[in-house]
Design a protein around this motif. Structure first.
Motif, short mmCIF file in Angstrom:
data_model
loop_
_atom_site.label_atom_id
_atom_site.label_comp_id
_atom_site.label_asym_id
_atom_site.label_seq_id
_atom_site.Cartn_x
_atom_site.Cartn_y
_atom_site.Cartn_z
N CYS A 19 0.82 -1.19 -0.01
CA CYS A 19 -0.15 -0.16 0.05
C CYS A 19 0.84 1.47 0.03
O CYS A 19 2.15 1.56 0.95
CB CYS A 19 -1.16 0.23 1.07
N CYS A 178 -6.95 -3.70 4.93
CA CYS A 178 -6.09 -2.71 5.82
C CYS A 178 -6.31 -3.01 7.39
O CYS A 178 -6.13 -2.91 7.97
CB CYS A 178 -7.36 -1.86 6.21
N CYS A 181 -3.17 -4.77 8.02
CA CYS A 181 -2.25 -3.96 8.04
C CYS A 181 -1.62 -3.39 9.59
O CYS A 181 -2.63 -2.82 10.68
CB CYS A 181 -2.64 -2.31 7.57
N CYS A 187 -3.68 5.48 10.43
CA CYS A 187 -3.70 5.68 9.31
C CYS A 187 -5.81 6.26 9.05
O CYS A 187 -6.08 6.70 8.88
CB CYS A 187 -3.89 4.54 7.86
S1 SF4 Z 1 -4.57 1.01 6.95
FE1 SF4 Z 1 -4.33 2.64 5.63
S2 SF4 Z 1 -2.30 2.32 4.95
FE2 SF4 Z 1 -2.36 0.47 5.93
S3 SF4 Z 1 -3.93 -0.79 4.50
FE3 SF4 Z 1 -5.30 0.73 4.53
S4 SF4 Z 1 -4.94 2.67 3.46
FE4 SF4 Z 1 -2.50 1.41 3.27
#
Ligand code: SF4
Length: 211
Positions: A19, A178, A181, A187
């Motif tokens: 990402c 996400c 993540c 984020c």
């Molecule tokens: S949480 Fe934010 S940084 Fe993580 S994959 Fe999703 S958009 Fe990308």
């Protein structure tokens, strides 16, 4: 040729391919959070990062090798490089260790290809093959370093350099991935774009104001 101060980390390419926003949050805004996925990866790498060398069959195996490319401005560590004798020529064969399982995208391959680019430049020899070892499935996946993969990797390298040079954190939007993540909380992908940008500006203000 890039000056050493401008080198980006090999790992940033994997973050970028996962990402672009995650890459920006880590390599521009300086954020990092551990979750169960990154913790698993760290433990696996601590085992690999022993710095030991050994002979395995005909191959001289070197672990945790520092590698770099001045042409592409990248540096980092290769988990394992097997130096194999191919008809009297010693050829490096990088093997990257991953804690999970094979991914549906090219993020692991791009990081592996970047290692191949570094080794080619350092040793002046073409690298055509490499492998990924996945801890969850405990198997090796052979990877051909194709022209297409090289192009994808070089594009990712350019994009990360540009992101770091311009100190840009790309916008994000909620995706299924996400949920895995480690930067989900920082984020806030479900927030509107404007609020996210305000948040990132606030982070920069905080870093600049800090002693
Ligand atoms: S949480 Fe934010 S940084 Fe993580 S994959 Fe999703 S958009 Fe990308």
């Amino acid at each position: 040729m890039y000056p050493e101060d401008d080198y980006i980390q090999l790992s940033s390419l994997q973050h970028y391919m996962f990402c672009p926003r995650q890459c920006g949050l880590i390599h521009v805004a300086g954020l990092w959070e551990e979750n169960r996925f990154t913790a698993r990866g760290r433990v696996l790498h601590e085992r690999v990062d022993s710095g030991e060398e050994e002979m395995r069959g005909e191959a001289h195996v070197v672990r945790s090798l520092n590698i770099y490319s001045r042409i592409y401005g990248i540096s980092g560590r290769a988990d394992v490089v097997e130096f194999r004798d191919q008809h009297g020529v010693i050829v490096p064969y990088p093997v990257e260790y991953k804690s999970g399982k094979p991914k549906p995208d090219a993020r692991d391959l791009v990081q592996l290809c970047a290692q191949a680019l570094c080794l080619e430049e350092m040793l002046n020899i073409k690298v055509t093959e490499a492998a990924l070892f996945y801890g969850k499935t405990r198997h090796r996946v052979k990877a051909d370093i194709t022209e297409e993969l090289r192009e994808t990797t070089i594009q990712a390298i350019s994009a990360v350099h540009e992101m770091v040079r311009t100190r840009t954190v790309p916008d994000g939007r909620y995706m299924k991935k996400c949920e895995s993540c480690s930067l989900y909380d920082a984020c806030m992908p479900k927030l509107g774009e404007r609020k996210m940008n305000q948040y990132i500006r606030g982070l920069f203000d905080f870093h600049e104001a800090a002693p």
